[in-house]
Enzyme design. Structure first.
Site, mmCIF file in Angstrom:
data_model
loop_
_atom_site.group_PDB
_atom_site.id
_atom_site.type_symbol
_atom_site.label_atom_id
_atom_site.label_comp_id
_atom_site.label_asym_id
_atom_site.label_seq_id
_atom_site.Cartn_x
_atom_site.Cartn_y
_atom_site.Cartn_z
ATOM 1 N N CYS A 87 0.800 -1.314 0.069
ATOM 2 C CA CYS A 87 0.189 -0.099 0.114
ATOM 3 C C CYS A 87 0.769 1.370 0.094
ATOM 4 O O CYS A 87 1.721 1.437 -1.046
ATOM 5 C CB CYS A 87 -1.053 -0.136 1.098
ATOM 6 S SG CYS A 87 -2.434 1.100 1.046
ATOM 7 N N HIS A 174 -3.845 -5.516 0.570
ATOM 8 C CA HIS A 174 -3.089 -5.667 1.961
ATOM 9 C C HIS A 174 -3.353 -7.270 1.743
ATOM 10 O O HIS A 174 -4.254 -7.919 2.343
ATOM 11 C CB HIS A 174 -3.972 -5.207 2.953
ATOM 12 C CG HIS A 174 -3.841 -3.724 2.955
ATOM 13 N ND1 HIS A 174 -2.932 -3.185 3.924
ATOM 14 C CD2 HIS A 174 -4.477 -2.664 2.545
ATOM 15 C CE1 HIS A 174 -2.706 -1.912 3.730
ATOM 16 N NE2 HIS A 174 -3.758 -1.561 3.133
ATOM 17 N N GLU A 176 -1.818 -9.145 3.945
ATOM 18 C CA GLU A 176 -1.606 -9.319 5.590
ATOM 19 C C GLU A 176 -3.033 -9.569 6.176
ATOM 20 O O GLU A 176 -3.062 -10.143 7.288
ATOM 21 C CB GLU A 176 -0.977 -8.491 6.380
ATOM 22 C CG GLU A 176 -1.413 -7.065 6.631
ATOM 23 C CD GLU A 176 -1.390 -6.184 5.303
ATOM 24 O OE1 GLU A 176 -1.129 -6.522 4.294
ATOM 25 O OE2 GLU A 176 -1.406 -4.896 5.693
#
Ligand code: XMP
Length: 518
Positions: A87, A174, A176
């Site tokens: 990001c 993202h 994660e």
């Protein structure tokens, strides 16, 4: 000098994203040790860790703002390992290397469909050509720097770029977060295929390494004292030290009279009999209850309890004679110099249960959990044979029931709250919901309300039930417990406990409320 078994290490530079810790947990789950450092950490300090890879986190900032967080200006030239920007991390890489970043015409929040343009990209190896990803951004890269290729797009934006020669990769989404279902695979591709990690971080390896470190620090004759609270962290820390140096560790478990009903006795039995720890159980109920007399302000309660605890612990440790080390169950989130975690936040509640002990007692600290997240501590505890009952227990605040009795604490109120707590605990467990909530507890309110029992008017106390779901205690939502369960809890508390005629359910989330009422 401590033996320092070198793990493969990945460094995460924190630019202030709420997800930075999540990146670290995902990397550790993949079996690779990682550390979080502030975004502007000098390259020399990063290089000293000999990282196998660097990850640049997201951030709430925009790269073109004057005060945007920037990494060390020599990072790109001097880093000797692959880089992954996530990001904002992608945007700062693109911006600093001559690409362009601008505000997105359509800001993307939530799910987006990712289309991989180049299936030979090692970042997307083994993955389908289209997948769901989670986005949260207002800016986007509009043109990639020289030498980069675009490897994935969403409808609205360029979503991944790479320069394989220089080993620099970036994604706008993202990977994660759990909402990116294949995100863990993308991170694993970065760690294993691109950085060449083998994955040498496992509970067994951590235990072996910590045992070696403890033995070296304490030497052949050193003696150690540990404070136990009955919670996960202090028990796992003591179990590790026990495996390293056996009975040269003495544990002190203080009954402050503010624990759950029967908890001191049952936990002491587990620690001594099941875990074979060398534990001294100290009954100091009166000291705490007497000290709390006349105090109703929450922070004053915490301070008083902290101070009495230190006095009792200090006295008991002196009885042991020659002790040189103190074990503390400090966890990694407490030591991260992270922008997103530390931030310029005010102290909401002081959680200093044993703060001040090492200075007062002139002991050297042993902190065997200092590099671990809570979920890793549980894994290690399991490997060490710590009873499940302790590992899966709800968190319990150091000042105990004192911060759940609003206003002044006295013995009668503690007994009343313990009884309500037992009822709630029994009902939650028999409904099989104990492990579905992060914490559930009653709070005794300092107000009386009117009720009617039989034909009699009553004027008695109110108990509030607090039950929350959470992943880390930092944010929480009130648990949607079944109405039937709440009805049973309420009717049992009112009929079994004299002095309570009303039960209410707390439906506030954190923020803006906190989990505990004080
Ligand atoms: P709050 O109430 O701040 O709680 O939302 C977050 C988590 O911390 C626990 N808590 C404490 N733990 N000493 C502790 O060791 C304290 O003084 C303390 N106050 C709150 C709380 O139970 C929850 O898990």
């Amino acid at each position: 000098m401590l033996s320092d078994i070198q793990h493969e290490t990945v460094i995460i530079l924190d630019f202030g994203s709420q997800y930075t810790q999540l990146i670290a947990r995902r990397v550790r789950e993949a079996g690779v040790y990682c550390e979080i450092l502030p975004f502007n950490t000098p390259i020399e300090r990063i290089a000293a860790r000999q990282p196998k890879g660097l990850i640049l986190s997201g951030s709430p900032s925009s790269v073109y703002q004057q005060d945007a967080p920037r990494p060390d200006s020599k990072l790109l030239q001097a880093a000797k390992c692959p880089l992954l920007g996530i990001c904002y991390g992608l945007q700062i890489l693109a911006f600093d290397m001559g690409g362009e970043v601008a505000a997105s015409p359509n800001r993307e929040f939530g799910y987006a469909r990712l289309k991989v343009l180049d299936e030979t990209s090692r970042l997307f190896q083994g993955l389908p050509s289209e997948m769901d990803v989670w986005m949260s951004h207002g800016d986007q890269v509009t043109s990639v720097p020289p030498g980069f290729r675009v490897t994935a797009l969403t409808d609205d934006a360029l979503n991944a770029m790479e320069d394989v020669e220089r080993g620099i990769f970036g994604v706008q989404f993202h990977p994660e977060v759990a909402h990116t279902p294949l995100g863990a695979q993308i991170l694993r591709n970065f760690l294993f295929s691109i950085c060449g990690c083998r994955g040498d971080w496992s509970p067994k390896a951590v235990i072996q390494e910590q045992k070696n470190r403890i033995r070296e620090a304490v030497g052949e004759t050193g003696r150690v004292v540990s404070g136990l609270s009955g919670g996960v962290d202090s028990t796992v820390a003591a179990a590790l030290v026990h495996q390293a140096i056996g009975d040269r560790q003495t544990c002190i478990f203080v009954d402050n009279g503010l624990l759950r009903e029967g908890e001191f006795e049952s936990t002491l039995a587990l620690l001594q009999q099941k875990m074979q720890l060398n534990v001294v159980g100290v009954c100091a109920r009166d000291l705490f209850i007497t000290g709390l007399k006349g105090i109703s302000e929450p922070e004053e309660k915490r301070k008083l309890i902290g101070k009495v605890f230190i006095d009792v612990f200090d006295r008991e440790a002196h009885r042991l004679g020659d002790v040189n080390f103190l074990v503390q169950g400090t966890l990694y989130p407490d030591v991260i110099e992270s922008v997103s975690v530390r931030g310029p936040s005010a102290v909401i509640k002081s959680h200093h249960n044993v703060g001040g002990l090492p200075e007062k007692m002139k002991l050297k600290l042993i902190e065997p959990l200092r590099e671990l997240f809570k979920d890793e501590v549980r894994l290690i505890g399991r490997e060490l044979g710590v009873p499940e009952e302790i590992l899966t227990r709800h968190p319990f605040p150091g000042p105990g029931l004192a911060v759940r009795i609003i206003g002044e604490v006295n013995e009668e109120r503690v007994r009343l709250l313990q009884a309500a707590d037992r009822i709630l605990d029994e009902e939650l467990r028999s409904a099989n919901l104990y492990h579905s909530v992060w914490q559930a507890f009653p709070v005794l309110l300092p107000v009386s309300t009117v009720g009617v029992m039989g034909d009699e008017r009553t004027y008695e106390k109110v108990v509030a039930i607090r039950a929350v779901t959470s992943v880390d205690g930092m944010t929480a939502d009130w648990a949607r417990l079944p109405h039937e369960l709440l009805a049973r809890v309420s009717s049992r508390i009112i009929s079994e406990i004299r002095g309570v005629n009303r039960v209410v359910y707390d439906i506030s989330s954190k923020p803006p409320s906190t989990i505990e009422w004080e």
